[in-house]
Design a protein around this motif. Structure first.
Motif, short mmCIF file in Angstrom:
data_model
loop_
_atom_site.label_atom_id
_atom_site.label_comp_id
_atom_site.label_asym_id
_atom_site.label_seq_id
_atom_site.Cartn_x
_atom_site.Cartn_y
_atom_site.Cartn_z
N GLU A 107 131.18 -17.64 -35.95
CA GLU A 107 130.18 -16.63 -35.78
C GLU A 107 129.59 -16.57 -34.17
N VAL A 108 129.80 -15.43 -33.82
CA VAL A 108 129.52 -15.01 -32.45
C VAL A 108 127.92 -15.35 -32.14
N ARG A 109 127.54 -15.90 -31.08
CA ARG A 109 126.08 -16.26 -30.75
C ARG A 109 125.96 -16.02 -29.35
N LEU A 110 125.03 -15.14 -29.01
CA LEU A 110 124.62 -15.08 -27.45
C LEU A 110 123.08 -15.16 -27.39
N VAL A 111 122.68 -16.12 -26.50
CA VAL A 111 121.48 -16.61 -26.39
C VAL A 111 120.96 -16.48 -24.91
N GLU A 112 120.17 -15.49 -24.50
CA GLU A 112 119.43 -15.27 -23.23
C GLU A 112 118.39 -16.31 -22.77
N SER A 113 118.12 -16.48 -21.57
CA SER A 113 117.08 -17.26 -21.06
C SER A 113 116.85 -16.92 -19.45
N GLY A 114 115.83 -17.43 -18.95
CA GLY A 114 115.30 -17.14 -17.55
C GLY A 114 114.66 -16.01 -17.44
N GLY A 115 113.73 -15.19 -18.58
CA GLY A 115 113.20 -14.08 -18.18
C GLY A 115 111.82 -14.49 -17.96
N GLY A 116 110.90 -13.62 -17.44
CA GLY A 116 109.60 -14.02 -17.35
C GLY A 116 108.84 -12.86 -16.33
N LEU A 117 107.55 -13.40 -15.87
CA LEU A 117 106.89 -12.43 -15.11
C LEU A 117 106.94 -12.74 -13.63
N VAL A 118 107.27 -11.73 -12.79
CA VAL A 118 107.67 -11.97 -11.32
C VAL A 118 106.76 -10.71 -10.58
N GLN A 119 106.62 -11.15 -9.40
CA GLN A 119 105.80 -9.81 -8.60
C GLN A 119 106.98 -9.27 -7.95
N PRO A 120 106.65 -7.98 -7.77
CA PRO A 120 107.73 -7.05 -6.94
C PRO A 120 108.20 -7.51 -5.79
N GLY A 121 109.57 -7.63 -5.62
CA GLY A 121 110.29 -8.16 -4.46
C GLY A 121 110.69 -9.57 -4.88
N GLY A 122 110.35 -10.21 -6.03
CA GLY A 122 111.07 -11.48 -6.58
C GLY A 122 112.13 -11.55 -6.99
N SER A 123 112.43 -12.63 -7.58
CA SER A 123 113.93 -12.84 -8.12
C SER A 123 113.78 -13.67 -9.38
N LEU A 124 114.73 -13.25 -10.08
CA LEU A 124 114.90 -14.12 -11.36
C LEU A 124 116.45 -14.17 -11.74
N ARG A 125 116.91 -15.61 -12.20
CA ARG A 125 118.24 -15.58 -12.79
C ARG A 125 118.28 -15.65 -14.03
N LEU A 126 118.99 -14.67 -14.92
CA LEU A 126 118.97 -14.79 -16.39
C LEU A 126 120.27 -15.43 -16.66
N SER A 127 120.25 -16.27 -17.60
CA SER A 127 121.65 -16.85 -18.31
C SER A 127 121.90 -16.69 -19.76
N CYS A 128 122.93 -16.62 -20.06
CA CYS A 128 123.51 -16.13 -21.36
C CYS A 128 124.48 -17.19 -21.99
N ALA A 129 124.18 -18.01 -22.89
CA ALA A 129 125.01 -19.12 -23.69
C ALA A 129 125.63 -18.44 -24.70
N ALA A 130 126.81 -18.52 -24.52
CA ALA A 130 127.79 -17.97 -25.75
C ALA A 130 128.69 -18.74 -26.57
N ALA A 131 128.67 -18.53 -27.74
CA ALA A 131 129.53 -19.43 -28.88
C ALA A 131 130.12 -18.66 -29.81
#
Length: 125
Positions: free
Chosen positions: A1-25
């Motif tokens: 079974e294909v599984r994709l799970v994202e993480s790393g989202g959230g609230l950030v101010q304009p000009g800020g940074s985020l790093r999203l991750s996706c664990a696959a299986a």
């Protein structure tokens, strides 16, 4: 079974940074192109970026070029999206997605066959 799970989202101010991750299986991660798509409030699905299995081909939607960087770690079955200089219009649910094969057509979502539940990114002051 294909599984994709994202993480790393959230609230950030304009000009800020985020790093999203996706664990696959559940599939041969190192044989498939992978990508990110997003859905902003009240809008349709938007293609964001994609990367081929060997990481030598990467593509971005015009509005993300120079700000977003897609990468992958095949040893860890993980996909990443580094997002810098975030703008309020980047607010959306971001989905990790698997392509049917090793290639992808820039800007197209037609060859995506699985995606995760998504992670919310909100850019606001």
């Amino acid at each position: 079974e294909v599984r994709l799970v994202e993480s790393g989202g959230g609230l950030v101010q304009p000009g800020g940074s985020l790093r999203l991750s996706c664990a696959a299986a559940g599939f041969a991660f190192n044989y498939h192109a992978m990508g990110w798509v997003r859905r902003a409030p009240g809008k349709g699905l938007e293609w964001v970026s994609a990367i081929n299995p060997g990481s030598w081909k990467r593509a971005y939607a015009d509005s993300m070029k120079g700000r977003f960087t897609i990468s992958r770690d095949n040893a860890k079955n993980t996909l990443y999206l580094q997002m810098n200089s975030l703008k309020p219009e980047d607010t959306a649910v971001y989905y990790c997605a698997k392509y049917k094969g090793s290639g992808f057509v820039e800007g197209s979502t037609s060859d995506l066959d699985y995606w995760g539940p998504g992670t919310q990114v909100t850019v606001s002051s």
